[in-house]
Design a protein around this motif. Structure first.
Motif, mmCIF file in Angstrom:
data_model
loop_
_atom_site.group_PDB
_atom_site.id
_atom_site.type_symbol
_atom_site.label_atom_id
_atom_site.label_comp_id
_atom_site.label_asym_id
_atom_site.label_seq_id
_atom_site.Cartn_x
_atom_site.Cartn_y
_atom_site.Cartn_z
ATOM 1 N N UNK A 49 -2.553 2.555 14.035
ATOM 2 C CA UNK A 49 -3.358 1.890 13.015
ATOM 3 C C UNK A 49 -2.957 2.325 11.604
ATOM 4 N N UNK A 50 -2.670 3.615 11.426
ATOM 5 C CA UNK A 50 -2.237 4.104 10.112
ATOM 6 C C UNK A 50 -0.899 3.485 9.706
ATOM 7 N N UNK A 51 0.020 3.374 10.658
ATOM 8 C CA UNK A 51 1.313 2.763 10.353
ATOM 9 C C UNK A 51 1.162 1.282 10.021
ATOM 10 N N UNK A 52 0.280 0.588 10.749
ATOM 11 C CA UNK A 52 0.015 -0.823 10.444
ATOM 12 C C UNK A 52 -0.558 -0.962 9.038
ATOM 13 N N UNK A 53 -1.493 -0.097 8.695
ATOM 14 C CA UNK A 53 -2.101 -0.142 7.366
ATOM 15 C C UNK A 53 -1.090 0.169 6.282
ATOM 16 N N UNK A 54 -0.225 1.129 6.524
ATOM 17 C CA UNK A 54 0.770 1.513 5.526
ATOM 18 C C UNK A 54 1.788 0.408 5.296
ATOM 19 N N UNK A 55 2.049 -0.396 6.320
ATOM 20 C CA UNK A 55 3.047 -1.451 6.165
ATOM 21 C C UNK A 55 2.434 -2.790 5.756
ATOM 22 N N UNK A 56 1.112 -2.854 5.620
ATOM 23 C CA UNK A 56 0.470 -4.110 5.239
ATOM 24 C C UNK A 56 0.502 -4.294 3.719
ATOM 25 N N UNK A 57 0.184 -5.510 3.314
ATOM 26 C CA UNK A 57 0.146 -5.820 1.887
ATOM 27 C C UNK A 57 -1.005 -5.071 1.219
ATOM 28 N N UNK A 58 -0.866 -4.708 -0.029
ATOM 29 C CA UNK A 58 -1.948 -4.013 -0.735
ATOM 30 C C UNK A 58 -3.212 -4.879 -0.779
ATOM 31 N N UNK A 59 -4.356 -4.229 -0.665
ATOM 32 C CA UNK A 59 -5.633 -4.926 -0.730
ATOM 33 C C UNK A 59 -6.205 -4.858 -2.131
ATOM 34 N N UNK A 60 -7.440 -5.281 -2.246
ATOM 35 C CA UNK A 60 -8.123 -5.237 -3.540
ATOM 36 C C UNK A 60 -8.425 -3.785 -3.900
ATOM 37 N N UNK A 61 -8.418 -3.461 -5.181
ATOM 38 C CA UNK A 61 -8.735 -2.087 -5.584
ATOM 39 C C UNK A 61 -10.175 -1.721 -5.220
ATOM 40 N N UNK A 62 -10.387 -0.470 -4.917
ATOM 41 C CA UNK A 62 -11.712 0.026 -4.565
ATOM 42 C C UNK A 62 -12.261 0.777 -5.772
ATOM 43 N N UNK A 63 -13.474 0.368 -6.198
ATOM 44 C CA UNK A 63 -14.070 0.998 -7.372
ATOM 45 C C UNK A 63 -15.533 1.330 -7.082
#
Length: 75
Positions: free
Chosen positions: A47-61
């Motif tokens: 799951x971490x590798x999938x997340x690392x290779x995915x497109x960037x998401x919206x910024x978290x604020x």
């Protein structure tokens, strides 16, 4: 449930003591728990590798976390 025999070298004789020290009734319970932990570790890694290779998401604020807290409080 299937049966599996495992041979351990003399260097791992302390294994039996770990079974008792960690509160397991049998060495089979201990080995099953080790296998479950390894499975969970492999899943987390995937799951971490999938997340690392995915497109960037919206910024978290701060607004994101405020909305998240509000949703959690409603449940």
């Amino acid at each position: 449930m299937s049966t599996m025999n495992i041979s351990l070298p003399d260097s791992l004789k302390h294994f039996d003591q770990q079974v008792t020290d960690r509160g397991y009734g049998t060495s089979s319970e201990y080995v099953r728990e080790l296998i479950r932990h390894d499975h969970d570790r492999q899943l987390l890694r995937r799951l971490l590798l999938e997340g690392a290779s995915s497109a960037p998401g919206a910024p978290v604020d701060d607004d994101y976390f405020a909305a998240l807290r509000k949703r959690a409080q409603r449940r």
